[in-house]
Design a protein around this motif. Sequence first.
Motif, PDB file in Angstrom:
ATOM      1  N   PRO A 186      -8.766  -4.547  80.018  1.00 42.85           N
ATOM      2  CA  PRO A 186      -9.707  -5.661  80.228  1.00 42.85           C
ATOM      3  C   PRO A 186     -11.057  -5.174  80.709  1.00 42.85           C
ATOM      4  O   PRO A 186     -11.154  -4.432  81.679  1.00 42.85           O
ATOM      5  N   GLY A 187     -12.098  -5.579  80.001  1.00 39.68           N
ATOM      6  CA  GLY A 187     -13.470  -5.282  80.420  1.00 39.68           C
ATOM      7  C   GLY A 187     -13.962  -3.931  79.977  1.00 39.68           C
ATOM      8  O   GLY A 187     -15.158  -3.723  79.863  1.00 39.68           O
ATOM      9  N   ALA A 188     -13.063  -2.969  79.740  1.00 40.67           N
ATOM     10  CA  ALA A 188     -13.483  -1.617  79.415  1.00 40.67           C
ATOM     11  C   ALA A 188     -13.700  -1.469  77.916  1.00 40.67           C
ATOM     12  O   ALA A 188     -13.151  -0.595  77.273  1.00 40.67           O
ATOM     13  N   HIS A 189     -14.445  -2.377  77.334  1.00 38.61           N
ATOM     14  CA  HIS A 189     -14.787  -2.301  75.928  1.00 38.61           C
ATOM     15  C   HIS A 189     -16.102  -3.035  75.712  1.00 38.61           C
ATOM     16  O   HIS A 189     -16.633  -3.693  76.610  1.00 38.61           O
ATOM     17  N   PHE A 190     -16.623  -2.901  74.512  1.00 40.75           N
ATOM     18  CA  PHE A 190     -17.860  -3.583  74.144  1.00 40.75           C
ATOM     19  C   PHE A 190     -17.557  -4.675  73.128  1.00 40.75           C
ATOM     20  O   PHE A 190     -16.859  -4.432  72.136  1.00 40.75           O
ATOM     21  N   GLN A 191     -18.114  -5.853  73.382  1.00 43.15           N
ATOM     22  CA  GLN A 191     -18.171  -6.874  72.350  1.00 43.15           C
ATOM     23  C   GLN A 191     -19.380  -6.591  71.468  1.00 43.15           C
ATOM     24  O   GLN A 191     -20.444  -6.216  71.958  1.00 43.15           O
ATOM     25  N   GLN A 192     -19.231  -6.754  70.153  1.00 41.94           N
ATOM     26  CA  GLN A 192     -20.311  -6.486  69.204  1.00 41.94           C
ATOM     27  C   GLN A 192     -20.915  -7.786  68.697  1.00 41.94           C
ATOM     28  O   GLN A 192     -20.198  -8.777  68.504  1.00 41.94           O
ATOM     29  N   LEU A 193     -22.230  -7.750  68.434  1.00 37.47           N
ATOM     30  CA  LEU A 193     -22.925  -8.906  67.869  1.00 37.47           C
ATOM     31  C   LEU A 193     -23.951  -8.399  66.858  1.00 37.47           C
ATOM     32  O   LEU A 193     -24.701  -7.448  67.143  1.00 37.47           O
ATOM     33  N   TYR A 194     -23.957  -9.020  65.648  1.00 35.94           N
ATOM     34  CA  TYR A 194     -24.950  -8.723  64.616  1.00 35.94           C
ATOM     35  C   TYR A 194     -25.882  -9.932  64.518  1.00 35.94           C
ATOM     36  O   TYR A 194     -25.424 -11.070  64.336  1.00 35.94           O
ATOM     37  N   TYR A 195     -27.189  -9.691  64.597  1.00 33.68           N
ATOM     38  CA  TYR A 195     -28.158 -10.778  64.497  1.00 33.68           C
ATOM     39  C   TYR A 195     -29.215 -10.380  63.474  1.00 33.68           C
ATOM     40  O   TYR A 195     -29.847  -9.326  63.582  1.00 33.68           O
ATOM     41  N   THR A 196     -29.428 -11.248  62.450  1.00 33.61           N
ATOM     42  CA  THR A 196     -30.413 -10.957  61.414  1.00 33.61           C
ATOM     43  C   THR A 196     -30.662 -12.222  60.605  1.00 33.61           C
ATOM     44  O   THR A 196     -30.016 -13.258  60.829  1.00 33.61           O
ATOM     45  N   SER A 197     -31.588 -12.155  59.661  1.00 32.89           N
ATOM     46  CA  SER A 197     -31.796 -13.260  58.721  1.00 32.89           C
ATOM     47  C   SER A 197     -30.886 -13.025  57.532  1.00 32.89           C
ATOM     48  O   SER A 197     -31.010 -12.014  56.836  1.00 32.89           O
ATOM     49  N   CYS A 198     -29.956 -13.945  57.322  1.00 31.95           N
ATOM     50  CA  CYS A 198     -28.953 -13.727  56.285  1.00 31.95           C
ATOM     51  C   CYS A 198     -28.527 -15.077  55.698  1.00 31.95           C
ATOM     52  O   CYS A 198     -28.855 -16.142  56.211  1.00 31.95           O
ATOM     53  N   GLU A 199     -27.764 -15.017  54.613  1.00 33.58           N
ATOM     54  CA  GLU A 199     -27.268 -16.217  53.946  1.00 33.58           C
ATOM     55  C   GLU A 199     -26.039 -16.797  54.663  1.00 33.58           C
ATOM     56  O   GLU A 199     -25.839 -18.003  54.722  1.00 33.58           O
ATOM     57  N   HIS A 200     -25.222 -15.923  55.192  1.00 36.67           N
ATOM     58  CA  HIS A 200     -23.958 -16.368  55.757  1.00 36.67           C
ATOM     59  C   HIS A 200     -23.827 -15.842  57.185  1.00 36.67           C
ATOM     60  O   HIS A 200     -24.068 -14.675  57.451  1.00 36.67           O
ATOM     61  N   GLY A 201     -23.476 -16.718  58.095  1.00 39.16           N
ATOM     62  CA  GLY A 201     -23.319 -16.332  59.488  1.00 39.16           C
ATOM     63  C   GLY A 201     -22.613 -17.421  60.262  1.00 39.16           C
ATOM     64  O   GLY A 201     -21.934 -18.288  59.696  1.00 39.16           O
ATOM     65  N   ALA A 257     -15.980   3.141  74.196  1.00 42.39           N
ATOM     66  CA  ALA A 257     -16.599   4.474  74.231  1.00 42.39           C
ATOM     67  C   ALA A 257     -17.234   4.850  72.902  1.00 42.39           C
ATOM     68  O   ALA A 257     -16.781   5.754  72.207  1.00 42.39           O
ATOM     69  N   PRO A 258     -18.298   4.160  72.469  1.00 43.81           N
ATOM     70  CA  PRO A 258     -18.962   4.536  71.219  1.00 43.81           C
ATOM     71  C   PRO A 258     -19.554   5.942  71.329  1.00 43.81           C
ATOM     72  O   PRO A 258     -19.872   6.411  72.415  1.00 43.81           O
ATOM     73  N   PRO A 259     -19.690   6.640  70.213  1.00 47.48           N
ATOM     74  CA  PRO A 259     -20.225   8.007  70.262  1.00 47.48           C
ATOM     75  C   PRO A 259     -21.680   8.021  70.736  1.00 47.48           C
ATOM     76  O   PRO A 259     -22.468   7.150  70.390  1.00 47.48           O
ATOM     77  N   ARG A 260     -21.999   9.021  71.525  1.00 50.69           N
ATOM     78  CA  ARG A 260     -23.376   9.177  71.980  1.00 50.69           C
ATOM     79  C   ARG A 260     -24.238   9.729  70.856  1.00 50.69           C
ATOM     80  O   ARG A 260     -23.744  10.347  69.917  1.00 50.69           O
ATOM     81  N   GLY A 261     -25.536   9.530  70.995  1.00 50.43           N
ATOM     82  CA  GLY A 261     -26.476  10.084  70.050  1.00 50.43           C
ATOM     83  C   GLY A 261     -26.871  11.503  70.436  1.00 50.43           C
ATOM     84  O   GLY A 261     -26.262  12.131  71.302  1.00 50.43           O
ATOM     85  N   PRO A 262     -27.913  12.029  69.809  1.00 49.18           N
ATOM     86  CA  PRO A 262     -28.312  13.423  70.064  1.00 49.18           C
ATOM     87  C   PRO A 262     -29.014  13.628  71.392  1.00 49.18           C
ATOM     88  O   PRO A 262     -29.273  14.772  71.768  1.00 49.18           O
ATOM     89  N   LEU A 263     -29.371  12.543  72.095  1.00 42.38           N
ATOM     90  CA  LEU A 263     -30.090  12.709  73.357  1.00 42.38           C
ATOM     91  C   LEU A 263     -29.141  13.236  74.437  1.00 42.38           C
ATOM     92  O   LEU A 263     -28.125  12.615  74.735  1.00 42.38           O
ATOM     93  N   ASP A 264     -29.491  14.373  75.004  1.00 43.70           N
ATOM     94  CA  ASP A 264     -28.793  14.882  76.171  1.00 43.70           C
ATOM     95  C   ASP A 264     -29.798  15.670  76.992  1.00 43.70           C
ATOM     96  O   ASP A 264     -30.978  15.749  76.639  1.00 43.70           O
TER      97      ASP A 264
END
Length: 840
Positions: free
Chosen positions: A12-27, A153-160
């Motif tokens: 519980p809580g140790a995850h990310f909810q995802q949301l996609y927001y854009t101009s589209c036909e279906h949503g 735990a999504p993968p990190r990018g190249p920034l370190d």
Amino acid sequence: MTGRAASGPAGPGAHFQQLYYTSCEHGLTGFSGFQFNAVSAGVSLETRQAVEALAGYEPPRALVESDTPELLARCPVNLCYRPYDPQGRTATALCVAYVGRDSARRFGNYFAHALHSDDFPAAGGGALAIELWDSPVWTRSASPDTEIPVLAAPPRGPLDARAVRDFLRAHPHAARLPDLLAAVFATLTDHGSVVVVDDSTDRIAHWFAAVSYLLPPPLARRLSFATYVFRPARSRLHLIGTVPGAQLDFGTDDEAAYTVFDFSRGHFPEVAVPGLVSLLTRIGVGSVRPVWSWTADYTRGGEERPADWHAPVAAAAASGGIALTGADVRAVIGWLAGADHLGPRRAAVAADLHRKHRDLDDAQLAALSDAAKAGGDAAVHQEIEGKLHESRMRAYMTGAEDAAAPVPLTDPAERERATALWERLLGGEAATARQRVRLLLWALGARLAPEPGLVERETLAVARTLLGVASPGPGLRREVVELVAGMPRMREALAEAVQEALEGRDGQEQLFAQFPAELLGERDLRDHPLLLEYHWRARAEREPSRTVDIMFAILEVRGRTSPDAELLRGLWRHPSRTWTHREALRIAARLADAGQVDEAVGAWLDRAVNQRIDDEEGLSACLALCAELAAPGRTAWLPPAARERVRIVLELDRALRTEREAVALAGAFRVSGTATWTAVQALKRYRLVPAMLALPVDAGRLRDELPEFGHSLAEHYLAAVRRAAIGAERCDDVTLGHVAAVAALPTAGGRLSQAQQDLVLLIRGHTAAYWRTADLRRLEGAVRPHHPQLADHYRDAAEARRSGAQKLAGKVRLSLRRGRGGSPDEVPPGEGPRREKKGR
């Protein structure tokens, strides 16, 4: 802000909810336009509203109509992060990218991918939000379904830390990092926003990462930011990024709330830099992470402002071996009086400051003494009161981690007491060679004055012991180097011990290649000729480039003019017993006045001449050596076979410059018995064919003698003529002669190999199809005496060009049919030009 979290494998809580927001036909709305295209299960209305407020995007004016991948890639990317509580647990991160047109082909569309969690640190695996920059987790594509899964735990990018460190090293305004960090501290603890302008959002993300790494971790998780906002005046985040061309028009009421760092134009505000910021930026992004880990042992909790953090961070940094400035030391000493939460650690901090900072005044020393006493460490208290000599000396002797280096003792009484202690430790407690070396270093650094006889006996004993050390560690090596450099008597003792070893045991010639005899120099051994020679031999192994000079130095000491076989084998041991061409050339030149030389010299010179040659530079060196050995008085040094080899190599080199016809030059290289000679092979490989192409060629002689060239030379020559025929824009007479001679070669009768026939046919086909008409006419005339049918073909090709491309194509097709039906020696094939197509 909270949202109902969907259960998942991370708990519980140790995850990310995802949301996609854009101009589209279906949503989610059921209508076209800007909307949530898809979200994870359990996303609350409050979370959707927060993401929608953060997701807005306005591209730079010049990029509004971007609709190709190249243009869209130039559009700034906004990585945005907003925490909703002081601990940064509940937070949202989103990546907003411009995608150009929407489904109705209207410009202005963008895609926002958001991640929301009620436990952002745990769900992200401890990553900071800025470390999601350019992460592969981000998408710009709408989902066909309205529900998308949660993530953990999504993968990190190249920034370190390393990437940020490299970025700062390369940035022309890296020196402004302290000002930027100070401004961010101010906006976190007071009010306002910091705006960063740079040429790209990637550079802006690196600035944000630098700040995030240097901030105390609790403040870093509280820091809200956006890497790109077109109108920064409309944002209230702590850290706002934008690019040149954005609208930086702040109203009169807003100017005081925004501090702008324009790295693109080099415009910066005046900012007061607290001592903590100076310390953090001096530690640097690459080294600060462990310091924050250590700092947890020194904080009370509730630190907010830079002044609250300065002393705990400085104390932690000092415990990790990081040097403190005067301002850092003053902050720690002033803080220690009230740092009762440290317990015994307070005495440790006081002791550490006293050991590392010898320039403290009386008031500061008194404060440290009080802190040591309050920490319950009576021994440390006594040390700071002035009774530290014994512990310091013993710590130094044993190589303790916190051992302080010796300092000169100027007070006679202190020096007398220290000398007595030094003698006692040397006689009773120093159990190893390294401990004795460190005690000698202590005496040297503290400027003690022990009894001379004791020093003489001890240095000789240490030198004898060190010669028996099989594999000294780096610490002992470094310390002995320091001792030998600073104590002349140690150098004398070491030379004496080496002399004893050489005289007492056979087979010790390699002693100078071992520790510590390698530390002795020529001046130390000038009165010991035998030692000096062994020293030079060992040096030749360490410095191969100096072996020639060392050999002549040994000869001078011996009173000899020529080396013998034993000396040569002793100096050139690795990787093989052979001189390089350059070494042999130097040796031959320096032996010029020696008269007669040892026969071993001739054998070594012979091996040098005939060693492998890998490039043109090696060939030039070999020829220079041959020329040197051909000088009067030096050929006698060589064995008869070597003299003959040198003579023939020089004759062939001379032929390359003096012959006047190409086939004759090739014939000069048909010398019996030279097939395995490396110099002859190299002359053929690197110089013969280019020299042939620069000379006129007798076509009839080439027809007769090409098979005698040998397969390798013949094929290299034909390939070179083919390259010349293909690559020449305008063909000079010499090149045309070679092309004509090769084109006229008979391809029937079995005198040429299949590969050689193919090269001839390719040359015929290419010249007929692609040479200029004028050059083709010249080629026709040059070929006619040797191959009339080929000359007629060239004539027809030239005539066809004058009557148009269509007529030319017909003639070439007719010629091809004839070629396939008759002898391949009569008409050039048409397939060659198509395989070798190169238009004019």
